[in-house]
Design an enzyme around this catalytic site. Structure first.
Site, PDB file in Angstrom:
ATOM      1  N   CYS A   1      44.277  41.218  44.684  1.00  0.00           N
ATOM      2  CA  CYS A   1      43.640  39.906  44.687  1.00  0.00           C
ATOM      3  C   CYS A   1      42.122  40.055  44.673  1.00  0.00           C
ATOM      4  O   CYS A   1      41.537  40.723  45.527  1.00  0.00           O
ATOM      5  CB  CYS A   1      44.086  39.136  45.930  1.00  0.00           C
TER       6      CYS A   1
ATOM      7  N   GLU B   1      43.821  40.736  32.068  1.00  0.00           N
ATOM      8  CA  GLU B   1      44.774  41.547  32.821  1.00  0.00           C
ATOM      9  C   GLU B   1      45.854  40.678  33.441  1.00  0.00           C
ATOM     10  O   GLU B   1      45.616  39.510  33.780  1.00  0.00           O
ATOM     11  CB  GLU B   1      44.045  42.322  33.926  1.00  0.00           C
TER      12      GLU B   1
END
Length: 335
Positions: A311, A53
């Protein structure tokens, strides 16, 4: 928490067939998900079927959290702006950070430099970008466990007129960090510290046993000194784990303010992991204490939380069914 397979109104999902890019590539677009905050996650299928990704987003000064401090504290930080692509350097990750979804996905292989670079090129063409892009190695994988290909990718980016800046984020693989210092003087360096004692950091990041805090910071200081540029210390705040006033004081004491500044981040929820996201006020209190201690500090916004691309949230859909089982096996008495 919303997931890519149960998206609410305002989040757009597309797959390769819907992409405006149809030409052959060494990677192919498996699917693309857009967040309500304007960022977009691309899931890329490699030639061997593995998935990785990347995240595309825009930054501006208003994106960053307010940092307060007493008069006479550390100087404010000029925060980055512009289009940014966060790229993956590995399919999976073996580091096993206890707070990271990618760490729940077994390592498959390193990416080649070309596969890394193509994540940026394809993103720019899909989004029809015309202004230069900032690249950060902070997607899936630990970049400095794939140093040959990451350094080759950095060289390719440096020669690319469409890329204006490259940053590398690492938990601190010291030998490779020393190599980065020698071979990649143009990059900006982010070191993911996340704790102020080796005891806590080892429980969060098992690789700390091999590369403890003092060694990692020494290597970071060498980078900053060699290139005359400050190193950013990334510090994820976990409720009841590393967000106490004592942690802020220890962190300020650990860092030479001439060489380091601190990027504070708020942990993004990952189902099954034993942590909690803190309130914004806790981050502001922590940052103020650092600034009062003389350390320049800024708070980075959480992007793409609603599409599992913030994150520490990156994990491919195929691996999600194993997430909870693996997460339960990694539970630690931290909270």
């Amino acid at each position: 928490m919303k997931h890519a397979h149960s998206l609410q109104e305002g989040i757009h999902v597309s797959d390769a067939a819907q992409s405006p890019i149809a030409e052959e590539s060494i990677i192919s677009l498996d699917r693309r998900v857009s967040s309500q905050d304007g960022s977009a996650k691309s899931v890329w299928r490699l030639h061997d079927g593995n998935l990785v990704e990347s995240l595309s987003f825009d930054l501006n000064p208003e994106s960053f959290g307010t940092v307060e401090g007493a008069v006479g504290g550390a100087a404010p930080v000029r925060t980055p702006r512009g289009h940014t692509v966060c790229v993956s350097s590995q399919a999976g990750c073996n580091v096993g950070c206890r707070f990271c979804a990618t760490g729940l996905q077994p390592m498959k292989r390193n990416l080649t430099a070309e596969e890394i670079v193509e994540q940026v090129h394809r993103t720019r063409r899909i989004e029809e970008r015309t202004t230069p892009t900032r690249v950060i190695f902070a997607g899936m994988g630990e970049p400095l466990l794939n140093p040959d290909e990451v350094l080759r990718a950095v060289t390719l980016f440096e020669q690319d007129a469409e890329v204006e800046h490259v940053s590398v984020s690492t938990i601190g693989v010291v030998p490779a960090l020393q190599r980065l210092t020698r071979e990649a003087p143009s990059v900006d360096l982010f070191i993911s510290l996340h704790a102020t004692t080796d005891e806590v950091r080892t429980r969060l990041i098992p690789l700390n046993k091999a590369y403890p805090i003092a060694e990692v910071l020494r290597a970071g200081a060498d980078f900053a000194t060699a290139h005359g540029r400050m190193v950013d210390i990334s510090y994820l705040l976990f409720g009841g784990v590393n967000d106490f006033d004592e942690d802020a004081d220890r962190l300020a004491a650990l860092l030479d303010p001439e060489l380091f500044r601190v990027q504070l981040l708020l942990w993004n929820d990952v189902p099954g992991l034993p942590f909690s996201r803190i309130e914004d006020e806790v981050a502001r209190r922590f940052s103020a204490r650092l600034v009062d201690g003389g350390v320049s500090t800024y708070i980075t916004p959480s992007k793409a939380r609603d599409i599992d691309a913030g994150c520490g949230q990156m994990i491919t859909e195929e691996a999600k069914k194993h997430r909870v089982e693996r997460a339960q096996g990694a539970l630690l008495p931290l909270v």
